[in-house]
Design a protein around this motif. Structure first.
Motif, short mmCIF file in Angstrom:
data_model
loop_
_atom_site.label_atom_id
_atom_site.label_comp_id
_atom_site.label_asym_id
_atom_site.label_seq_id
_atom_site.Cartn_x
_atom_site.Cartn_y
_atom_site.Cartn_z
N TRP A 61 0.96 -1.32 0.02
CA TRP A 61 0.11 -0.13 -0.10
C TRP A 61 0.90 1.18 0.13
O TRP A 61 1.82 1.19 0.63
CB TRP A 61 -0.79 -0.01 1.26
CG TRP A 61 -1.85 -1.15 1.64
CD1 TRP A 61 -1.59 -1.99 2.48
CD2 TRP A 61 -2.97 -1.30 0.48
NE1 TRP A 61 -2.70 -3.04 2.24
CE2 TRP A 61 -3.57 -2.69 1.09
CE3 TRP A 61 -3.45 -0.88 -0.50
CZ2 TRP A 61 -4.72 -3.00 0.56
CZ3 TRP A 61 -4.75 -1.39 -1.15
CH2 TRP A 61 -5.53 -2.42 -0.33
N PRO A 62 0.46 2.39 -0.58
CA PRO A 62 1.29 3.42 -0.69
C PRO A 62 1.01 4.27 0.34
O PRO A 62 0.69 5.42 0.13
CB PRO A 62 0.76 4.21 -1.99
CG PRO A 62 -0.63 3.88 -2.00
CD PRO A 62 -0.78 2.34 -1.29
N ILE A 63 1.43 3.99 1.69
CA ILE A 63 0.87 4.39 2.65
C ILE A 63 2.17 5.52 3.18
O ILE A 63 1.88 6.73 3.50
CB ILE A 63 1.04 3.45 4.05
CG1 ILE A 63 0.63 4.20 5.17
CG2 ILE A 63 2.41 2.61 4.40
CD1 ILE A 63 -0.79 4.19 5.33
N THR A 64 3.39 5.46 2.55
CA THR A 64 4.57 6.37 3.00
C THR A 64 4.31 7.25 1.82
O THR A 64 4.51 8.84 2.25
CB THR A 64 5.93 5.74 3.05
OG1 THR A 64 6.05 4.91 1.81
CG2 THR A 64 6.25 5.13 4.22
N GLU A 65 3.95 7.16 0.78
CA GLU A 65 3.72 8.04 -0.45
C GLU A 65 2.46 9.11 -0.13
O GLU A 65 2.28 10.11 -0.61
CB GLU A 65 3.50 7.42 -1.82
CG GLU A 65 4.70 6.74 -2.22
CD GLU A 65 4.76 5.26 -1.65
OE1 GLU A 65 4.07 4.92 -0.50
OE2 GLU A 65 5.36 4.23 -2.60
N ARG A 95 -0.07 9.82 13.35
CA ARG A 95 -1.12 10.38 13.05
C ARG A 95 -1.00 11.77 12.36
O ARG A 95 -1.75 12.21 11.65
CB ARG A 95 -1.96 10.21 14.26
CG ARG A 95 -3.49 10.94 13.98
CD ARG A 95 -4.36 10.04 13.22
NE ARG A 95 -5.28 10.79 12.71
CZ ARG A 95 -5.68 11.45 11.50
NH1 ARG A 95 -4.54 11.81 11.04
NH2 ARG A 95 -6.81 12.05 11.18
N ASP A 96 0.04 12.57 12.70
CA ASP A 96 0.23 13.98 12.39
C ASP A 96 0.63 13.91 10.78
O ASP A 96 0.62 15.02 10.29
CB ASP A 96 1.13 14.63 13.14
CG ASP A 96 2.43 13.77 13.40
OD1 ASP A 96 2.63 12.72 12.65
OD2 ASP A 96 3.38 14.32 13.94
N ARG A 97 0.98 12.71 10.37
CA ARG A 97 1.37 13.09 8.99
C ARG A 97 0.25 13.00 7.90
O ARG A 97 0.34 13.22 6.80
CB ARG A 97 2.20 11.70 8.33
CG ARG A 97 3.70 11.69 9.27
CD ARG A 97 4.49 10.84 8.34
NE ARG A 97 5.52 10.27 9.34
CZ ARG A 97 6.46 9.60 9.07
NH1 ARG A 97 6.32 8.59 8.29
NH2 ARG A 97 7.35 9.35 10.02
N PHE A 98 -1.00 12.73 8.20
CA PHE A 98 -2.04 12.70 7.57
C PHE A 98 -3.21 13.65 7.81
O PHE A 98 -3.17 14.30 9.07
CB PHE A 98 -2.80 11.44 7.53
CG PHE A 98 -1.89 10.22 7.29
CD1 PHE A 98 -1.55 9.95 5.90
CD2 PHE A 98 -1.13 9.56 8.17
CE1 PHE A 98 -0.42 9.04 5.78
CE2 PHE A 98 -0.16 8.45 7.94
CZ PHE A 98 0.09 8.12 6.52
N GLY A 99 -4.06 13.98 6.92
CA GLY A 99 -5.37 14.86 7.10
C GLY A 99 -6.50 13.73 7.87
O GLY A 99 -6.04 13.33 8.73
N TYR A 100 -7.57 13.72 7.01
CA TYR A 100 -8.65 12.83 7.53
C TYR A 100 -8.07 11.57 7.52
O TYR A 100 -7.55 11.28 6.43
CB TYR A 100 -9.78 13.31 6.94
CG TYR A 100 -10.57 14.45 7.25
CD1 TYR A 100 -11.13 14.92 8.44
CD2 TYR A 100 -10.58 15.31 6.11
CE1 TYR A 100 -11.65 16.12 8.66
CE2 TYR A 100 -11.18 16.79 6.40
CZ TYR A 100 -11.48 16.89 7.77
OH TYR A 100 -12.20 18.08 7.95
N THR A 117 -6.85 13.02 -1.75
CA THR A 117 -7.32 11.82 -0.98
C THR A 117 -6.54 10.21 -1.47
O THR A 117 -6.36 10.19 -2.92
CB THR A 117 -8.85 11.29 -0.97
OG1 THR A 117 -9.30 12.46 0.05
CG2 THR A 117 -9.05 9.93 -0.57
N THR A 118 -5.90 9.41 -0.70
CA THR A 118 -5.57 8.17 -1.10
C THR A 118 -6.43 7.29 -0.58
O THR A 118 -6.54 7.30 0.66
CB THR A 118 -4.15 7.90 -0.53
OG1 THR A 118 -3.20 8.99 -1.40
CG2 THR A 118 -3.42 6.62 -1.23
N ALA A 119 -7.00 6.34 -1.52
CA ALA A 119 -7.92 5.23 -1.06
C ALA A 119 -7.23 4.11 -1.10
O ALA A 119 -6.42 3.72 -2.02
CB ALA A 119 -9.47 5.54 -1.82
N MET A 120 -7.30 3.05 0.02
CA MET A 120 -6.97 1.76 0.11
C MET A 120 -8.11 0.74 0.19
O MET A 120 -8.62 0.65 0.98
CB MET A 120 -5.69 1.64 0.75
CG MET A 120 -4.52 2.65 0.66
SD MET A 120 -3.40 2.75 1.60
CE MET A 120 -3.71 3.69 2.96
#
Ligand SMILES: Cc1cc2nc3c(=O)[nH]c(=O)nc-3n(C[C@H](O)[C@H](O)[C@H](O)COP(=O)(O)OP(=O)(O)OC[C@H]3O[C@@H](n4cnc5c(N)ncnc54)[C@H](O)[C@@H]3O)c2cc1C
Ligand code: SF4
Ligand code: FES
Lengths: 283, 372
Positions: free
Chosen positions: A109-113, A142-147, A209-212
């Protein structure tokens, strides 16, 4: 002599040979699904990226692809649904039993991207297993992401995986967790209906948004389409494909899906890559 | 040209020389009314004076009116059976108490000389090298089997009825991938072999042979022979944009026409020199102390091949045939950077109902041109 393609690999032996792992704990998730904690009997074990899978071998029975649901420092966690010979044998293991594991394989999953973006994590049924570590990653950073939202659906309340964790994730109020079931049962006060029904309820900015998404193919298609209609780009929607697999390294041919080998070009791919293929039956 | 020319009478020296170097010789021989590949002990075991008549769904040996050693094309078998054998052990498992140990099978040295490898087969071996050695992972079985091969190629002096190597740009002339290449010249009382080296190992063997040095005239003979073979291909396949044509033609109704006759017997995939699919088998010893995991050839035409959640992804014959052909001519280009078809024609000859990949491609092309 004329061997034209130069055989180069230092990893080749290890790639085909499983390493022995010991079951340290086995827990029932649902009537037919167990979660196993595994550690290498010796050696470094397996480091992975969320979304990758391993090949799990049971003595004399066979070998199957199983997503990595978690684990750290070379240890692994697998959640397995008993559907046939090998998965039944895995679910019947007890603490102390040894299996062979090779991997990790496949894309992740592109979680770091997805740094700085909103995350929509959508799971159907056992599809939560390969997404579990992305949820944990999002909570730990948590602080790396928006919603950040997790929407999860199963057929019935009895089939929900990781119920304690779902409660804990929800109680931290750091991410939105929405759960639905196709059919309610006594004592179920939650949502009833398809996962897509939960989409209007969660927050995300379609532009970032990135959706997985992981679940049955039809569920992934519907979620991707729905997100698309809300202006999330198909390049930003990732799905995890499933195909029959015998080798996991591009030799057996079983996992082919159009030009892709799901074992190495997948399982995680952007929906844009497979959208046209998914419209045609039996590819 | 650094070649040598051997007379028919002295051709046996090539076999003797390779034997002396420790190679087991493997090559074409007649068995059960077909030409197969097997161990050879002398030149006499070659299909001397035979040729083959091939067409969709038919194969027949016929006597030639000369004593040519290589006057036929390819049979149902390919070198795949030696490099990627129908069955091989992946790993062995030992069990003591609860502990498991995993080990690779023992592999012993087996220097082999392949005799009579045709241009299309050199291309097929190159393609399987790419699959098993050149795509990120290395297949240990294939690597081992491939290591000690000495390749004696042969330029085809006749084309088979189902051959289309010219279309696939793989033959009939052998250009690379051999240690030695032989062209058999039969003409007005002469019967000789022009032999050239393609590697240092080949050069060494060549130097030990009792021939005369090849001259320009010999070279002209070789060129004329391959040109004549190229002009007599049994089939043609239009490869222009074939990848795009097949991807665009996924929903062509022509697949249904093929499916009506296709028996899904898997023959085409078994005879194909590039098909590489396999499935696995696990066997435990009776006392439960050891187990073996092996693989065997599988085919995308079998139903279980794509099994997923109780039902196959490709349950119709149409979908399975489409998978095979689209993979061969289109997907292969994405996966391995070349076509998966070398134009050997085996799938046409050995199809019990004579389904023809060149005709199906043409029909899909016609369809996709209509559909735009
Ligand atoms: C990348 C990947 C990740 C996976 N992750 C998990 C996981 O985390 N947990 C889990 O429980 N399962 C997972 N699966 C599915 C699991 O591999 C199959 O359930 C298993 O291979 C079935 O093998 P078996 O011997 O138990 O059943 P079999 O006796 O081989 O077959 C039982 C049934 O399962 C079907 N089947 C065969 N192969 C597969 C397959 N690869 N996928 C699905 N169904 C199949 C058959 O059609 C049959 O109906 C994953 C599959 C893939 C490809
Ligand atoms: S396809 Fe070409 S190289 Fe192969 S057997 Fe036929 S003529 Fe020879
Ligand atoms: S699982 Fe064997 S090629 Fe992908």
């Amino acid at each position: 002599m004329t061997t034209e393609a130069t055989p180069i690999s230092v990893r080749s032996a290890e790639e085909m040979l499983p390493q022995p792992f010991r079951v340290t704990e086995i827990r029932r998730e649902t009537p037919d699904t167990m979660t196993l904690a595994l550690e290498p009997t010796s050696g470094p074990g397996i480091e992975y990226a969320p979304g990758q899978f391993t090949m799990v071998y049971v003595f004399g029975v066979g070998e199957v692809p199983i997503s990595i649901a978690g684990g750290q420092e070379g240890k692994l966690m697998h959640t397995v649904r008993a559907v046939g010979a090998v998965t039944r044998a895995i679910c019947a293991l007890g603490p102390g039993d040894i299996v062979g594991i090779r991997g990790p394989y496949g894309t992740s999953w592109p979680i770091t991207e997805a740094d700085g973006r909103d995350l929509v994590i959508a799971a159907g049924g056992i599809g939560l297993a390969p997404l579990r570590s992305t949820v944990q990653y999002a909570l730990n950073h948590r602080d790396r992401f928006g919603y950040v939202s997790l929407i999860y659906g199963t057929r019935s309340p009895g089939e929900l995986l990781y119920e304690d964790e779902l409660r804990e994730w929800r109680s931290r109020f750091e991410i939105e967790v929405e759960v639905t079931v196709d059919r309610a049962a006594d004592g179920w006060y939650g949502d009833v209906g398809l996962v897509t029904n939960l989409l209007p309820r969660i927050f995300y900015d379609p532009e970032k948004t990135t959706a997985m998404v992981c679940g049955p193919e039809i569920m992934m298609k519907v979620v991707a389409r729905e997100l698309g209609s809300r202006r999330v780009g198909f390049d930003d929607v990732y799905v995890s494909l499933e195909r029959n697999m015998k080798c996991a390294i591009g030799f057996c041919g079983h996992c082919q899906y159009g030009p892709d080998f799901v074992c190495k070009d997948g399982p995680v791919v952007p929906y844009s890559q497979v959208r046209n293929r998914m419209r045609v039956a039996e590819v | 040209m650094t070649g040598q020319v051997l007379e028919r009478e002295t051709f046996g020296h090539l076999f003797a020389e390779l034997n002396k170097m420790g190679f087991t010789l493997i090559g074409p021989t007649v068995r059960d009314k077909t030409i197969v590949y097997d161990e050879l002990h002398s030149v006499d075991e070659l299909p001397i004076g035979w040729t083959d008549e091939q067409d969709g769904g038919s194969y027949r040996l016929r006597r030639r009116d000369d004593e040519a050693l290589f006057g036929y094309v390819v049979g149902s078998q390919s070198w795949k059976k030696y490099l990627f054998p129908p069955r091989s052990v992946l790993f062995e498992i030992g069990k003591v108490g609860d502990a498991l140990t995993f080990s690779e099978p023992e592999r012993s040295s087996q220097p082999r000389a392949f005799i009579g490898v045709r241009a299309c087969e050199l291309a097929a071996i190159k393609i399987q090298d790419q699959v098993f050695l050149g795509s990120g992972h290395v297949d240990r079985t294939y690597q081992h089997n491939r290591e000690e091969i000495f390749t004696v190629a042969v330029n085809c002096a006749v084309a088979g009825g189902t051959c289309f190597c010219v279309s696939m740009e793989t033959g009939p002339e052998c250009n690379a991938g051999y240690d030695l290449v032989v062209t058999e010249v039969i003409d007005e009382g002469i019967h000789e072999f022009v032999i050239e080296a393609g590697s240092d190992a080949g050069q060494k063997v060549l130097a030990a042979l009792p021939g005369r040095p090849a001259v320009d005239e010999d070279q002209a003979h070789v060129a004329a022979i391959v040109a004549d073979t190229a002009a007599h291909m049994g089939r043609t396949l239009n490869t222009s944009s074939v990848r795009e044509v097949l991807y665009a033609g996924r929903e062509s109704t022509h697949w249904d026409d093929v499916a009506e006759v296709c028996l899904a017997c898997t023959n085409c995939t078994l005879v194909c020199p590039t098909c590489f699919c396999s499935t696995t088998e696990d066997v435990a010893s009776l006392d439960g102390s050891t187990a073996t995991r092996s693989r065997r050839w599988d085919s995308c035409f079998s139903l279980e091949f794509s099994a997923l959640h109780g039902s196959p992804v490709r349950s119709s014959t149409k979908a399975r045939y489409r998978q095979w052909m689209t993979h061969k001519l289109a997907g292969w280009q994405d996966q391995f950077g070349s076509s998966g078809c070398v134009g050997c024609g085996r799938c046409i000859t050995w199809c019990p109902v004579g389904i023809d990949i060149t005709k199906t491609t043409a029909a899909i092309r016609a369809d996709s041109e209509v559909l735009g």
